[in-house]
Design a protein around this motif. Structure first.
Motif, short mmCIF file in Angstrom:
data_model
loop_
_atom_site.label_atom_id
_atom_site.label_comp_id
_atom_site.label_asym_id
_atom_site.label_seq_id
_atom_site.Cartn_x
_atom_site.Cartn_y
_atom_site.Cartn_z
N ARG A 1 0.83 -1.22 0.00
CA ARG A 1 0.00 0.00 0.00
C ARG A 1 0.86 1.26 0.00
NH1 ARG A 1 -2.87 -2.83 3.99
NH2 ARG A 1 -2.01 -1.47 5.62
N GLU A 2 2.00 1.19 0.71
CA GLU A 2 2.87 2.35 0.82
C GLU A 2 3.80 2.51 -0.39
OE1 GLU A 2 2.96 4.77 3.17
OE2 GLU A 2 1.13 3.86 3.95
N GLY A 3 3.74 1.57 -1.30
CA GLY A 3 4.57 1.66 -2.50
C GLY A 3 6.00 1.24 -2.30
N LEU A 4 6.29 0.54 -1.20
CA LEU A 4 7.66 0.07 -0.96
C LEU A 4 7.96 -1.21 -1.71
CD1 LEU A 4 7.96 0.71 2.89
CD2 LEU A 4 8.38 2.27 0.99
N LEU A 5 6.91 -1.94 -2.05
CA LEU A 5 7.03 -3.16 -2.86
C LEU A 5 6.21 -2.99 -4.12
CD1 LEU A 5 6.57 -6.13 -0.33
CD2 LEU A 5 8.67 -5.47 -1.49
N PRO A 6 6.74 -3.43 -5.26
CA PRO A 6 5.93 -3.37 -6.48
C PRO A 6 4.79 -4.38 -6.40
CG PRO A 6 7.98 -4.54 -6.89
CD PRO A 6 8.09 -3.97 -5.50
N THR A 7 3.71 -4.07 -7.05
CA THR A 7 2.58 -5.00 -7.04
C THR A 7 2.96 -6.29 -7.76
OG1 THR A 7 1.73 -3.98 -9.06
CG2 THR A 7 0.87 -3.17 -6.95
N GLY A 8 2.33 -7.38 -7.34
CA GLY A 8 2.59 -8.66 -7.98
C GLY A 8 1.83 -8.78 -9.29
N ALA B 1 8.66 6.94 5.01
CA ALA B 1 8.78 7.98 3.97
C ALA B 1 10.19 8.04 3.41
CB ALA B 1 8.38 9.34 4.54
N THR B 2 11.20 7.94 4.29
CA THR B 2 12.59 7.97 3.83
C THR B 2 12.92 6.73 3.02
OG1 THR B 2 13.28 9.30 5.73
CG2 THR B 2 15.01 8.10 4.55
N VAL B 3 12.43 5.58 3.47
CA VAL B 3 12.68 4.34 2.73
C VAL B 3 12.09 4.43 1.33
CG1 VAL B 3 12.12 1.87 2.61
CG2 VAL B 3 12.83 2.88 4.78
N ARG B 4 10.89 5.00 1.22
CA ARG B 4 10.26 5.15 -0.10
C ARG B 4 11.13 6.03 -1.00
NH1 ARG B 4 6.16 7.72 1.34
NH2 ARG B 4 4.81 5.96 1.85
N GLU B 5 11.66 7.11 -0.46
CA GLU B 5 12.51 8.00 -1.25
C GLU B 5 13.80 7.29 -1.67
OE1 GLU B 5 13.21 11.48 1.02
OE2 GLU B 5 11.15 12.19 0.94
N VAL B 6 14.38 6.52 -0.75
CA VAL B 6 15.60 5.79 -1.05
C VAL B 6 15.36 4.79 -2.17
CG1 VAL B 6 17.25 4.10 -0.17
CG2 VAL B 6 16.65 6.08 1.22
N LEU B 7 14.28 4.03 -2.08
CA LEU B 7 13.98 3.01 -3.08
C LEU B 7 13.69 3.64 -4.44
CD1 LEU B 7 11.75 0.59 -0.97
CD2 LEU B 7 14.17 0.33 -1.56
N GLY C 1 19.86 9.79 6.89
CA GLY C 1 18.89 9.21 7.80
C GLY C 1 19.54 8.53 8.99
N ILE C 2 20.68 7.90 8.77
CA ILE C 2 21.36 7.18 9.84
C ILE C 2 22.16 8.12 10.73
CG2 ILE C 2 23.16 5.47 10.33
CD1 ILE C 2 22.23 3.95 7.89
N THR C 3 22.78 9.12 10.14
CA THR C 3 23.67 9.99 10.92
C THR C 3 22.99 11.23 11.47
OG1 THR C 3 24.39 11.18 8.93
CG2 THR C 3 25.69 9.26 9.59
N ALA C 4 21.71 11.40 11.13
CA ALA C 4 21.01 12.60 11.60
C ALA C 4 20.99 12.65 13.12
CB ALA C 4 19.58 12.62 11.07
N VAL C 5 21.26 13.81 13.66
CA VAL C 5 21.25 13.99 15.12
C VAL C 5 20.39 15.20 15.46
CG1 VAL C 5 23.53 13.00 15.47
CG2 VAL C 5 23.33 15.44 14.99
N PRO C 6 19.86 15.24 16.68
CA PRO C 6 19.07 16.41 17.07
C PRO C 6 19.91 17.69 16.98
CG PRO C 6 18.83 14.62 18.66
CD PRO C 6 19.95 14.24 17.73
N ALA C 7 19.25 18.77 16.67
CA ALA C 7 19.95 20.05 16.57
C ALA C 7 20.55 20.42 17.91
CB ALA C 7 18.98 21.14 16.11
N THR C 8 21.74 20.97 17.86
CA THR C 8 22.41 21.40 19.09
C THR C 8 22.68 22.90 19.00
OG1 THR C 8 24.58 20.89 18.13
CG2 THR C 8 23.52 19.17 19.44
#
Length: 203
Positions: A22-29, A62-68, A85-92
């Protein structure tokens, strides 16, 4: 294979697979009837990639969809999305001393200092936190980290560049980044445990 077989082969619940569809992360069969579809090895491979990005990498749907989408388009932006996405840290709060220390350290190590790169922001945040905890020269011990990471990076790039297609290279980098980061943390913990025991001696 039908969705039930895809589920049993991958270990992913049918409900989760349907959500990814439904989220479009997998193509339909391939539809075989109004309510039935067939899936193949491509779906299984994509499902495994999605799980790695979500479960191990901790990326949002949402990020996974953009990556794919970027991987499918052979867009190297996929790599940056995963890294961000992996290295993002809260603003300091701005910390000029930490910023200068990060810049000087990266320059000494021969690594690029890119102020807006999330990895740089993460390093600055780490250094700023260390300074607040009373460790104003935290980077003095990071040279060995940089040397080890350079060797790891060489192995990472060498592995993925053996692929022939751009899509395979991008997917290799994505998977290598997500799984490689998790593996490094695990191996570091095990090595620390071994070293603590070595230095502590028999009890």
């Amino acid at each position: 294979m039908r969705i039930g077989e895809l589920s049993s082969t991958s270990g992913v619940p049918v409900s989760t697979i349907k959500y990814y569809l439904r989220e479009g992360l997998l193509p339909t069969g391939r539809l075989t009837s109004a309510n039935q579809a067939q899936y193949d090895e491509h779906h299984l491979r994509r499902l495994t990639l999605v799980r790695a990005l979500v479960d191990v990498g901790g990326l949002s749907i949402a990020t996974v969809r953009e990556v794919l989408d970027a991987v499918d388009a052979s867009d190297s932006g996929a790599v940056r999305m995963v890294h961000d996405g992996i290295t993002a840290v809260p603003a300091t709060d701005p910390d000029a001393a930490a910023e200068q220390e990060a810049s000087s350290f990266l320059t000494r190590c021969g690594l690029p200092y890119e102020p807006d790169n999330p990895a740089t922001r993460s390093l600055v945040a780490v250094i700023a936190t260390a300074r607040r905890l009373g460790h104003p020269h935290f980077t003095d011990q990071l040279g060995v980290y940089a040397d080890a990471c350079r060797r790891i990076a060489e192995a990472d790039v060498d592995r993925v560049m053996r692929h022939s297609s751009v899509e395979d290279v991008l997917e290799g980098v994505v998977v290598g980044t997500v799984l490689g980061d998790a593996a490094m943390v695990a191996l570091r913990r095990l090595a620390q445990l071994q070293e603590y025991r070595r230095q502590s001696g028999p009890r």
